[in-house]
Design a protein around this motif. Structure first.
Motif, PDB file in Angstrom:
ATOM      1  N   LYS A  46      18.830  52.487  64.418  1.00 51.74           N
ATOM      2  CA  LYS A  46      19.993  52.435  63.532  1.00 51.74           C
ATOM      3  C   LYS A  46      19.626  53.044  62.175  1.00 51.74           C
ATOM      4  O   LYS A  46      18.516  52.880  61.695  1.00 51.74           O
ATOM      5  N   GLY A  47      20.577  53.704  61.602  1.00 53.99           N
ATOM      6  CA  GLY A  47      20.333  54.359  60.319  1.00 53.99           C
ATOM      7  C   GLY A  47      20.157  55.851  60.464  1.00 53.99           C
ATOM      8  O   GLY A  47      20.299  56.596  59.492  1.00 53.99           O
ATOM      9  N   ILE A  48      19.830  56.317  61.665  1.00 50.95           N
ATOM     10  CA  ILE A  48      19.739  57.763  61.920  1.00 50.95           C
ATOM     11  C   ILE A  48      21.164  58.300  61.985  1.00 50.95           C
ATOM     12  O   ILE A  48      21.958  57.865  62.822  1.00 50.95           O
ATOM     13  N   PRO A  49      21.529  59.224  61.089  1.00 49.26           N
ATOM     14  CA  PRO A  49      22.917  59.699  61.079  1.00 49.26           C
ATOM     15  C   PRO A  49      23.239  60.548  62.311  1.00 49.26           C
ATOM     16  O   PRO A  49      22.384  61.241  62.866  1.00 49.26           O
ATOM     17  N   GLY A  50      24.471  60.454  62.764  1.00 51.94           N
ATOM     18  CA  GLY A  50      24.963  61.313  63.848  1.00 51.94           C
ATOM     19  C   GLY A  50      24.435  60.971  65.214  1.00 51.94           C
ATOM     20  O   GLY A  50      24.352  61.850  66.089  1.00 51.94           O
ATOM     21  N   ARG A  51      24.096  59.683  65.429  1.00 53.57           N
ATOM     22  CA  ARG A  51      23.574  59.331  66.751  1.00 53.57           C
ATOM     23  C   ARG A  51      24.599  59.585  67.847  1.00 53.57           C
ATOM     24  O   ARG A  51      24.229  59.904  68.979  1.00 53.57           O
ATOM     25  N   TRP A  52      25.867  59.458  67.535  1.00 51.64           N
ATOM     26  CA  TRP A  52      26.919  59.654  68.532  1.00 51.64           C
ATOM     27  C   TRP A  52      26.940  61.090  69.066  1.00 51.64           C
ATOM     28  O   TRP A  52      27.441  61.356  70.168  1.00 51.64           O
TER      29      TRP A  52
END
Length: 784
Positions: free
Chosen positions: A505-511
């Motif tokens: 969590k916190g890593i941008p753009g995981r989606w």
């Protein structure tokens, strides 16, 4: 170490892409390169070339242990021992046979009649007499004994007379490569036991010298009538790795729920049992206060010992060998009190597995097991905050379900949607309750059947409950998704997508990781224009099955043979092929007639693939599927391709002559599918259709038998190429030499599925474009 292991893996993997292995000069050159790289300390390149060299040496040694071609079909007396647990039913026994000493020297019964096609006896090539020969037998054989008069058991020592052939199997798109499996298992020849001379039981191995005898004893003790037959089969699978008794219906349930790995001893079972032992010993040893030996060291030795014993119960099968090696690396790191990083241990374990068996890379289980462990480490190790056990289990289940889905599509063209839920419920129940209880029950059973009876009864009820749960899940709509095999570039895109999706969590753009899965979904399909069609003659051994695809429709002509209640060509060849092509519906199935080698796989196909129409000359044999009789005059059109039924028009005395005969006509030519018709039906077709029979492609009538393919028929059809559906070294001698001579005299090219594998034909304005599996997708272990 991680990069070095990946380089060694890459070198090993490169060798498995070869069609033919290089000669000894290349080995010498590679050895020199490895020595030079070691001296220069170019470690990455060293591991890469070392992987290539080791895989080549291993493969050459394995190929050298195969039966020489000149000894195929000759009666050979052998002695040896039954290895592993045999499969036996009322018709035949199938088993591995370990030959004694591995060398045969002596008289060969029937040698006087064993003459090769060029008129030379094979033994004369060795400079020996025609009755005496000396050659190296393969160490391991895969034999069948039809209608045996005794119960075959592991550890029995026998004297047999056998007929052998080199490893050979069907080769089809999407299908199981039996030749690769035999090569991985070290089987140098397959064959069958001759009833004369009568086989002689020489004795039995001691249980103290063979673990297979122990496994056989456990199997015999578990064959108690009080147990439900399905529960008994599952207990054998969970305790001694014997899945032979599990019926096909239950395997289908496990496949649909993604729980196959839970039902026989696998790497996951060994890891969980060893982990449970490690935890129990660690807690108990620390509680005793005996700290002369570290609790961690004692627990590690205990876990490793139990893991080895459990793998031994499975006969040290290839998957359990990998699991034991991985377990040993982890436990040794604890025993030596090394500061071990998870990925470092995983890399060392992979390197050790490849040193033990470089052919492991050919197994889907190798990739699934290492990647699954890697995913678990990735989502749990080095994260801030520790999750509770239940939340960790959910996270692991999610990670492995999502992360392994691309590989499941690649290997099996199928993904279970219900698998995450099924595994979430089944993994703790089976691994932490049923497996330990089953092992305890087996241990007690070896002492007293009376004491074991209550435990087996509890197991029986629990297993019935688990099966009810899994069967309910498997019956849900959309429990599984079938999809065409993705390309390798789609997999390469999906890998970073998996890492991004499962990132902390916190890593941008995981989606965005989900977006990188799209190439797996939108696979490139074959485009056919209106008026074009593609004919694929599948390799189903001595039988017939062909698939015709137009722009938007699919037709199946015959379904191959059925061998037992658990095995037929519809399930093992047709369904995998259709799934590999992205086909999820059949428009028309035609079963030409009622012979087993044509109708045998129909029930499996119809039960697992929606089919709009069934046409056959024997509707009474397929009455459960509402068939219609095929008859001359039936015709329809798909995508500007014409389909015409030419026969039967009346009842022949011969069932073969009553076969459905289909003409398929497109813009660029026609194909004629003839079933098993013989001379009478051929004469009638010539008389009633004349020049309308002309076709560029014809499937050989009756597998190329001497009673078919008359010269008059060939001169009327005028095919450019004939496809012969025949089995390798089949008992009928198909195709007959006289028939092949007529083909040659008529200037007709021909291909035999026994030598070519599946044959694919596309008709274009320039003629018929033909390709075969052994031409475009053969490897060094495949028969040439």
């Amino acid at each position: 170490m991680l990069l070095n292991s990946l380089c060694f893996l890459s070198g090993t993997l490169l060798v498995q892409q070869l069609v033919v292995l290089p000669g000894i000069k290349w080995l010498i050159a590679l050895a020199i390169i490895v020595v030079v790289l070691a001296a220069l300390r170019y470690w990455r390149l060293l591991f890469l070339f070392a992987g290539v060299l080791w895989a080549l040496v291993f493969a050459m040694a394995r190929l050298a242990d195969q039966l020489p071609e000149t000894y195929e079909g000759i009666e050979i007396p052998i002695q040896g021992v039954i290895g592993d647990l045999p499969e036996q039913d009322e018709k035949q026994a199938r088993f591995d046979f370990i030959t004694r000493d591995g060398v045969y020297a002596g008289n060969l019964p029937g040698a006087s009649s064993a003459i090769t096609r060029d008129g030379v006896h094979p033994l004369s090539r060795l400079g020996t007499s025609t009755a005496i020969g000396s050659f190296k037998l393969p160490k391991k054989l895969r034999l069948s004994w039809y209608y045996p008069d005794q119960t075959i058991k592991a550890g029995q020592q026998w004297s047999f007379t056998v007929k052998l052939k080199r490893p050979h199997g069907s080769l089809n798109p999407g299908g199981f490569d039996y030749e690769r499996w035999l090569f991985m298992e070290g089987v140098g020849a397959t064959g069958y036991v001759r009833p004369s001379p009568v086989p002689v039981l020489l004795g039995n191995q001691s249980a103290w010298t063979s673990i297979d005898v122990w496994r056989q004893l456990i199997s015999d003790k578990l064959s108690v009538p009080q147990l439900d037959v399905n529960s008994r089969a599952l207990i054998k699978a969970l305790t001694i790795g014997d899945g032979n008794s599990i019926d096909q219906q239950h395997w289908e349930v496990f496949r649909k729920t993604g729980t196959t790995h839970l039902m026989v001893i696998s790497g996951s079972h060994i890891a969980l049992v060893a982990g449970l032992v490690y935890w129990l010993v660690l807690k108990c040893w620390a509680w005793t206060g005996l700290l002369r030996w570290s609790p961690q060291v004692v627990a590690a030795w205990s876990a490793l010992l139990v893991g080895i014993i459990y793998a031994g119960l499975a006969g040290f099968s290839v998957p359990t060998q990998r699991a034991v090696i991985m377990l040993a690396i982890g436990m040794i790191a604890i025993i030596l009190q090394r500061n071990h990083r998870p990925f470092h241990i995983l890399a060392v374990a992979m390197f050790a597995v490849l040193l033990w068996d470089p052919l492991a890379v050919l197994s889907p289980g190798f990739w699934l097991s290492f990647i699954a462990v890697g995913l678990i480490v990735y989502v749990l190790a080095g994260r801030l905050g520790a999750l509770k056990p239940f939340l960790s289990a959910i996270k692991i289940n999610w990670a492995t379900s999502v992360g392994l889905s691309p590989l499941l599509l690649l290997f099996f063209q199928q993904v279970s949607i219900i698998s995450p839920l099924a595994n979430l419920l089944a993994v703790p129940l089976i691994s932490l309750v049923l497996v330990p209880l089953a092992l305890v029950a087996v241990g007690v059973l070896s002492i007293s059947a009376t004491l074991a009876a209550p435990l087996l009864l509890v197991l029986d009820y629990l297993l019935r409950g688990v099966m009810w749960l899994l069967e309910t899940m498997a019956a849900l709509p959309m429990a599984t998704i079938n999809h065409a095999q993705p390309s390798y570039w789609a997999l390469l895109i999906a890998v970073p997508g998996i890492l991004l999706l499962l990132a902390p969590k916190g890593i941008p753009g995981r989606w965005l990781g989900m977006m990188m899965f799209l190439p797996l979904v939108f696979t490139e399909s074959k485009q056919r224009d209106a008026g074009e069609f593609e004919l694929t003659l599948l390799d189903v051994g001595q039988g017939l099955s062909a698939v015709i695809q137009t722009a938007h429709h699919q037709l199946v002509f015959d379904t191959g043979a059925k061998f037992s209640a658990e095995s037929d060509m519809g399930r093992s060849v047709l369904l995998p092929f259709l799934r590999s092509q992205g086909i999820d519906k059949i428009d028309t199935l035609i079963v030409s007639h009622g012979d087993n080698d044509h109708i045998g796989g129909a029930a499996s196909l119809l039960s697992n693939m929606p089919t709009e129409q069934v046409l056959t000359s024997v509707p009474q044999k397929l009455s459960d599927f509402a068939p219609q009789p095929c008859a001359a005059g039936q015709a329809w059109q798909w995508d500007e391709v014409e389909f015409s039924m030419l026969s039967p028009s009346h009842e022949y005395a011969s069932d073969n002559d009553n076969s459905c005969v289909l003409m398929v006509t497109g813009k660029h030519g026609a194909a004629l599918l003839t079933g098993d018709i013989e001379a009478n039906a051929e004469s009638w077709l010539v008389e009633h259709y004349g020049e309308k029979l002309q076709a560029k492609v014809m499937v050989a009538p009756h597998h190329g038998s001497k009673t078919s393919s008359t010269m008059q028929f060939l001169q009327t059809v005028k095919p450019e190429i004939i496809l012969i559906p025949a089995g390798y070294r089949n008992q009928f001698g198909h195709p007959h030499a006289g028939v092949l001579q007529r083909y040659q005299q008529s200037g007709i090219s021909w291909l035999n599925s026994a030598a070519s594998g599946a044959i694919d034909v596309k008709l274009a304005n320039t003629g018929a474009s033909v390709s075969s599996m052994r031409q475009i997708n053969s490897h060094y272990w495949n028969a040439k």
